[in-house]
Design a protein around this motif. Structure first.
Motif, mmCIF file in Angstrom:
data_model
loop_
_atom_site.group_PDB
_atom_site.id
_atom_site.type_symbol
_atom_site.label_atom_id
_atom_site.label_comp_id
_atom_site.label_asym_id
_atom_site.label_seq_id
_atom_site.Cartn_x
_atom_site.Cartn_y
_atom_site.Cartn_z
ATOM 1 N N LYS A 55 0.401 -1.141 -0.269
ATOM 2 C CA LYS A 55 0.166 -0.406 0.182
ATOM 3 C C LYS A 55 1.328 1.335 -0.124
ATOM 4 O O LYS A 55 0.525 2.736 -0.650
ATOM 5 C CB LYS A 55 -1.091 0.018 1.151
ATOM 6 C CG LYS A 55 -0.400 0.115 2.581
ATOM 7 C CD LYS A 55 -1.914 0.301 4.346
ATOM 8 C CE LYS A 55 -1.028 0.972 4.785
ATOM 9 N NZ LYS A 55 -1.790 1.365 5.258
ATOM 10 N N HIS A 56 2.200 0.865 0.676
ATOM 11 C CA HIS A 56 2.620 1.952 0.601
ATOM 12 C C HIS A 56 3.300 2.599 -0.593
ATOM 13 O O HIS A 56 4.143 3.910 -0.808
ATOM 14 C CB HIS A 56 4.405 2.280 1.322
ATOM 15 C CG HIS A 56 5.334 1.225 1.544
ATOM 16 N ND1 HIS A 56 4.319 0.039 1.754
ATOM 17 C CD2 HIS A 56 5.791 0.870 1.057
ATOM 18 C CE1 HIS A 56 5.618 -1.239 1.512
ATOM 19 N NE2 HIS A 56 6.508 0.001 0.752
ATOM 20 N N HIS A 57 3.543 2.132 -1.529
ATOM 21 C CA HIS A 57 3.639 2.515 -3.289
ATOM 22 C C HIS A 57 2.909 3.502 -4.431
ATOM 23 O O HIS A 57 2.380 3.526 -5.142
ATOM 24 C CB HIS A 57 3.953 1.145 -4.093
ATOM 25 C CG HIS A 57 5.449 0.306 -3.080
ATOM 26 N ND1 HIS A 57 6.863 1.401 -3.575
ATOM 27 C CD2 HIS A 57 5.679 -0.188 -2.421
ATOM 28 C CE1 HIS A 57 7.574 0.428 -2.986
ATOM 29 N NE2 HIS A 57 6.929 -0.359 -2.145
ATOM 30 N N PHE A 58 1.190 3.771 -3.222
ATOM 31 C CA PHE A 58 0.291 3.878 -3.881
ATOM 32 C C PHE A 58 0.636 5.489 -3.609
ATOM 33 O O PHE A 58 0.610 5.805 -2.328
ATOM 34 C CB PHE A 58 -1.260 3.100 -3.623
ATOM 35 C CG PHE A 58 -1.286 1.803 -3.821
ATOM 36 C CD1 PHE A 58 -2.212 1.710 -5.493
ATOM 37 C CD2 PHE A 58 -0.492 0.602 -4.111
ATOM 38 C CE1 PHE A 58 -2.076 0.566 -6.435
ATOM 39 C CE2 PHE A 58 -0.922 -0.345 -4.491
ATOM 40 C CZ PHE A 58 -1.629 -0.691 -5.842
ATOM 41 N N GLU A 59 -0.499 6.566 -4.016
ATOM 42 C CA GLU A 59 -0.742 7.695 -3.814
ATOM 43 C C GLU A 59 -1.721 7.745 -2.840
ATOM 44 O O GLU A 59 -1.901 7.419 -2.429
ATOM 45 C CB GLU A 59 -0.179 8.565 -4.507
ATOM 46 C CG GLU A 59 0.455 8.734 -6.339
ATOM 47 C CD GLU A 59 -0.204 9.830 -7.190
ATOM 48 O OE1 GLU A 59 -0.857 10.689 -7.022
ATOM 49 O OE2 GLU A 59 0.614 9.297 -8.380
ATOM 50 N N GLY A 60 -1.228 8.498 -2.062
ATOM 51 C CA GLY A 60 -2.278 9.173 -0.815
ATOM 52 C C GLY A 60 -2.051 7.682 0.210
ATOM 53 O O GLY A 60 -1.295 6.523 0.219
ATOM 54 N N THR A 61 -2.831 7.957 1.297
ATOM 55 C CA THR A 61 -2.461 7.262 2.853
ATOM 56 C C THR A 61 -3.472 5.784 2.291
ATOM 57 O O THR A 61 -2.956 4.587 3.096
ATOM 58 C CB THR A 61 -3.301 7.934 4.367
ATOM 59 O OG1 THR A 61 -2.883 8.736 4.197
ATOM 60 C CG2 THR A 61 -2.778 7.509 5.288
ATOM 61 N N ASN A 62 -4.779 5.959 1.843
ATOM 62 C CA ASN A 62 -5.181 4.594 1.812
ATOM 63 C C ASN A 62 -6.203 4.576 0.623
ATOM 64 O O ASN A 62 -6.592 3.887 0.222
ATOM 65 C CB ASN A 62 -6.375 4.412 3.387
ATOM 66 C CG ASN A 62 -5.736 4.393 3.459
ATOM 67 O OD1 ASN A 62 -4.957 3.776 5.013
ATOM 68 N ND2 ASN A 62 -6.901 5.389 4.697
ATOM 69 N N LEU A 63 -4.895 4.792 -0.825
ATOM 70 C CA LEU A 63 -5.453 4.435 -1.765
ATOM 71 C C LEU A 63 -5.741 2.901 -2.250
ATOM 72 O O LEU A 63 -7.155 3.058 -3.640
ATOM 73 C CB LEU A 63 -4.974 5.073 -3.234
ATOM 74 C CG LEU A 63 -4.487 4.702 -4.391
ATOM 75 C CD1 LEU A 63 -6.660 5.913 -4.640
ATOM 76 C CD2 LEU A 63 -4.429 5.885 -5.247
ATOM 77 N N MET A 64 -4.540 2.360 -2.090
ATOM 78 C CA MET A 64 -4.986 1.034 -2.438
ATOM 79 C C MET A 64 -6.565 0.305 -2.000
ATOM 80 O O MET A 64 -7.081 -0.601 -2.142
ATOM 81 C CB MET A 64 -3.947 0.331 -1.795
ATOM 82 C CG MET A 64 -3.526 -1.435 -2.057
ATOM 83 S SD MET A 64 -2.148 -2.201 -1.287
ATOM 84 C CE MET A 64 -2.221 -3.576 -2.250
ATOM 85 N N GLN A 65 -6.324 0.404 -0.503
ATOM 86 C CA GLN A 65 -7.417 0.311 0.283
ATOM 87 C C GLN A 65 -8.769 1.027 0.312
ATOM 88 O O GLN A 65 -10.154 -0.051 -0.324
ATOM 89 C CB GLN A 65 -8.020 0.471 1.329
ATOM 90 C CG GLN A 65 -8.321 -0.196 2.216
ATOM 91 C CD GLN A 65 -8.876 0.159 3.849
ATOM 92 O OE1 GLN A 65 -7.435 0.295 4.707
ATOM 93 N NE2 GLN A 65 -9.078 0.521 4.519
ATOM 94 N N GLN A 66 -9.246 1.906 -0.758
ATOM 95 C CA GLN A 66 -9.608 2.496 -1.058
ATOM 96 C C GLN A 66 -9.746 1.724 -3.143
ATOM 97 O O GLN A 66 -11.453 1.813 -3.281
ATOM 98 C CB GLN A 66 -9.737 3.939 -1.411
ATOM 99 C CG GLN A 66 -9.684 4.723 -0.256
ATOM 100 C CD GLN A 66 -9.350 6.327 -1.075
ATOM 101 O OE1 GLN A 66 -8.709 6.622 -0.725
ATOM 102 N NE2 GLN A 66 -9.068 7.089 0.797
#
Length: 112
Positions: A70-81
């Protein structure tokens, strides 16, 4: 990066593009399907480099259903979203009902 690695990345991207909406797979399952059982980490590197390639990298998690990338996605929770937008429930970075949502390319795609 070696030319062979880039070829492997493209194979990874092709598999990841097959993961259905609302389902997830793991780095290890993809590596195993591609005949590179011990290359789960390289599958992760491929996901890190998949930006702009129309690859649903958010659907690839670790073998326990954790959002380790998830830390490779922009923003804090983009992967989860992105996963939640597909109806996947995530609690504390953990996919809920992981066994039910897990998509195994070896079973779904057949042999290479």
């Amino acid at each position: 990066m070696k030319h062979e690695t880039l070829g492997f990345f493209e194979k990874v991207y092709n598999v990841v593009r097959c993961i259905p909406y609302g389902r997830v797979s793991s780095y290890g399952a993809i590596a195993k399907y591609l005949g590179a059982t011990k290359s789960a980490r390289i599958v992760g590197y491929a996901m890190n480099n998949s930006g702009g390639k129309d690859v649903p990298a958010h659907r690839v998690v670790n073998r326990k259903g954790l959002l380790t990338g998830k830390h490779h996605f922009e923003g804090t929770n983009l992967m989860q979203q992105l996963l939640e937008n597909e109806g996947v429930e995530v609690v504390e970075n953990q996919i809920q009902n992981f066994d039910t949502l897990f998509w195994d390319p070896s079973k779904e795609l057949g042999e290479l």
